[in-house]
Design a protein around this motif. Structure first.
Motif, PDB file in Angstrom:
ATOM      1  N   MET A 197      -6.898  -6.789   0.719  1.00  0.00           N
ATOM      2  CA  MET A 197      -6.020  -7.549   1.583  1.00  0.00           C
ATOM      3  C   MET A 197      -4.644  -7.689   0.932  1.00  0.00           C
ATOM      4  N   GLN A 198      -3.604  -7.594   1.707  1.00  0.00           N
ATOM      5  CA  GLN A 198      -2.241  -7.681   1.202  1.00  0.00           C
ATOM      6  C   GLN A 198      -1.617  -9.000   1.657  1.00  0.00           C
ATOM      7  N   SER A 199      -1.007  -9.716   0.727  1.00  0.00           N
ATOM      8  CA  SER A 199      -0.332 -10.960   1.103  1.00  0.00           C
ATOM      9  C   SER A 199       1.171 -10.727   1.149  1.00  0.00           C
ATOM     10  N   GLN A 200       1.814 -11.404   2.059  1.00  0.00           N
ATOM     11  CA  GLN A 200       3.259 -11.255   2.241  1.00  0.00           C
ATOM     12  C   GLN A 200       4.043 -11.591   0.975  1.00  0.00           C
ATOM     13  N   PRO A 201       3.768 -12.721   0.303  1.00  0.00           N
ATOM     14  CA  PRO A 201       4.557 -13.038  -0.908  1.00  0.00           C
ATOM     15  C   PRO A 201       4.405 -11.982  -2.009  1.00  0.00           C
ATOM     16  N   ILE A 202       3.201 -11.473  -2.205  1.00  0.00           N
ATOM     17  CA  ILE A 202       2.998 -10.458  -3.247  1.00  0.00           C
ATOM     18  C   ILE A 202       3.714  -9.176  -2.859  1.00  0.00           C
ATOM     19  N   ASN A 203       3.631  -8.799  -1.592  1.00  0.00           N
ATOM     20  CA  ASN A 203       4.348  -7.603  -1.134  1.00  0.00           C
ATOM     21  C   ASN A 203       5.855  -7.763  -1.285  1.00  0.00           C
ATOM     22  N   GLU A 204       6.360  -8.968  -1.071  1.00  0.00           N
ATOM     23  CA  GLU A 204       7.796  -9.210  -1.234  1.00  0.00           C
ATOM     24  C   GLU A 204       8.216  -9.031  -2.685  1.00  0.00           C
ATOM     25  N   VAL A 205       7.443  -9.582  -3.604  1.00  0.00           N
ATOM     26  CA  VAL A 205       7.764  -9.447  -5.031  1.00  0.00           C
ATOM     27  C   VAL A 205       7.673  -7.983  -5.449  1.00  0.00           C
ATOM     28  N   LYS A 206       6.605  -7.322  -5.035  1.00  0.00           N
ATOM     29  CA  LYS A 206       6.434  -5.903  -5.350  1.00  0.00           C
ATOM     30  C   LYS A 206       7.613  -5.107  -4.776  1.00  0.00           C
ATOM     31  N   GLY A 207       7.983  -5.417  -3.544  1.00  0.00           N
ATOM     32  CA  GLY A 207       9.099  -4.726  -2.902  1.00  0.00           C
ATOM     33  C   GLY A 207      10.414  -4.943  -3.619  1.00  0.00           C
ATOM     34  N   LEU A 208      10.650  -6.164  -4.085  1.00  0.00           N
ATOM     35  CA  LEU A 208      11.885  -6.448  -4.827  1.00  0.00           C
ATOM     36  C   LEU A 208      11.934  -5.677  -6.139  1.00  0.00           C
ATOM     37  N   LEU A 209      10.820  -5.601  -6.833  1.00  0.00           N
ATOM     38  CA  LEU A 209      10.783  -4.838  -8.087  1.00  0.00           C
ATOM     39  C   LEU A 209      10.999  -3.349  -7.824  1.00  0.00           C
ATOM     40  N   LEU A 210      10.369  -2.831  -6.793  1.00  0.00           N
ATOM     41  CA  LEU A 210      10.560  -1.418  -6.458  1.00  0.00           C
ATOM     42  C   LEU A 210      11.991  -1.143  -6.003  1.00  0.00           C
ATOM     43  N   GLU A 211      12.576  -2.076  -5.273  1.00  0.00           N
ATOM     44  CA  GLU A 211      13.977  -1.938  -4.851  1.00  0.00           C
ATOM     45  C   GLU A 211      14.889  -1.910  -6.079  1.00  0.00           C
ATOM     46  N   GLU A 212      14.640  -2.779  -7.043  1.00  0.00           N
ATOM     47  CA  GLU A 212      15.448  -2.794  -8.264  1.00  0.00           C
ATOM     48  C   GLU A 212      15.273  -1.497  -9.042  1.00  0.00           C
ATOM     49  N   LEU A 213      14.058  -1.010  -9.108  1.00  0.00           N
ATOM     50  CA  LEU A 213      13.792   0.256  -9.789  1.00  0.00           C
ATOM     51  C   LEU A 213      14.541   1.396  -9.099  1.00  0.00           C
ATOM     52  N   ASP A 214      14.525   1.422  -7.787  1.00  0.00           N
ATOM     53  CA  ASP A 214      15.285   2.439  -7.040  1.00  0.00           C
ATOM     54  C   ASP A 214      16.777   2.341  -7.348  1.00  0.00           C
ATOM     55  N   HIS A 215      17.293   1.115  -7.394  1.00  0.00           N
ATOM     56  CA  HIS A 215      18.720   0.915  -7.676  1.00  0.00           C
ATOM     57  C   HIS A 215      19.075   1.404  -9.087  1.00  0.00           C
ATOM     58  N   ILE A 216      18.265   1.064 -10.047  1.00  0.00           N
ATOM     59  CA  ILE A 216      18.509   1.505 -11.427  1.00  0.00           C
ATOM     60  C   ILE A 216      18.491   3.029 -11.496  1.00  0.00           C
ATOM     61  N   ALA A 217      17.566   3.647 -10.796  1.00  0.00           N
ATOM     62  CA  ALA A 217      17.488   5.109 -10.788  1.00  0.00           C
ATOM     63  C   ALA A 217      18.708   5.723 -10.112  1.00  0.00           C
ATOM     64  N   LYS A 218      19.146   5.124  -9.022  1.00  0.00           N
ATOM     65  CA  LYS A 218      20.332   5.630  -8.308  1.00  0.00           C
ATOM     66  C   LYS A 218      21.568   5.548  -9.212  1.00  0.00           C
TER      67      LYS A 218
END
Length: 163
Positions: free
Chosen positions: A1-22
């Motif tokens: 099961m996926q929870s919205q708050p955990i997905n948000e945190v995971k998404g923010l970390l992945l977004e930051e990782l994408d930005h650092i890579a860019k």
């Protein structure tokens, strides 16, 4: 099961990782191959070695957190170290990011928060959420090193290259 708050945190970390890579990719594209051998001090990596390390972080760290053995990891590092072309190096980074994203997004919340995996070089493991934080901070640390190398070499770089 996926929870919205955990997905948000995971998404923010992945977004930051994408930005650092860019931003890392943009910095890599600015480097003249004439400067690949630049080394600020004898006990530090050359600029090329640093770039190769940066682009390897997502893929290599993913292999480590998935508990691959050292020979698999060293082989990937050697493959990356064979490349000196800017776009080929950036492709390693992009591929690694896609792999990390796919892996992290596939994890159920319970695994993301509680599943521990152990790298071949340590006696203890870390949960997958901590691994995602580690990958993000690891690449960010080395991006800052690369930025400093470029500043020292006189490249026109500033904080806007990082944000």
């Amino acid at each position: 099961m996926q929870s919205q708050p955990i997905n948000e945190v995971k998404g923010l970390l992945l977004e930051e990782l994408d930005h650092i890579a860019k931003t890392s990719s943009n910095l890599i594209r600015k480097i003249s191959t004439d400067h690949w051998s630049y080394r600020p001090h004898d006990n530090m990596r050359t600029l090329l070695e640093l770039v190769q390390h940066i682009v390897s972080i997502p893929s290599v760290d993913l292999l480590i957190l998935q508990e691959n053995d050292e020979t698999v990891i060293r082989k990937l590092e050697a493959d990356i170290a064979a490349d000196q072309d800017h776009e080929k190096l950036i492709a390693w980074l992009t591929t690694g990011l896609h792999e990390v994203r796919a892996y992290m997004e596939s994890l159920p919340d319970e695994d993301f928060l509680h599943k521990k995996t152990k790298p071949f070089y340590l006696e203890h493991g870390s949960v997958q959420a901590k691994w995602l934080i580690e990958i993000t901070t690891h690449i960010q640390h080395h991006r800052a090193q690369m930025f400093t190398y470029l500043k020292i070499q006189g490249y026109e770089v500033n904080m806007f290259d990082l944000y």
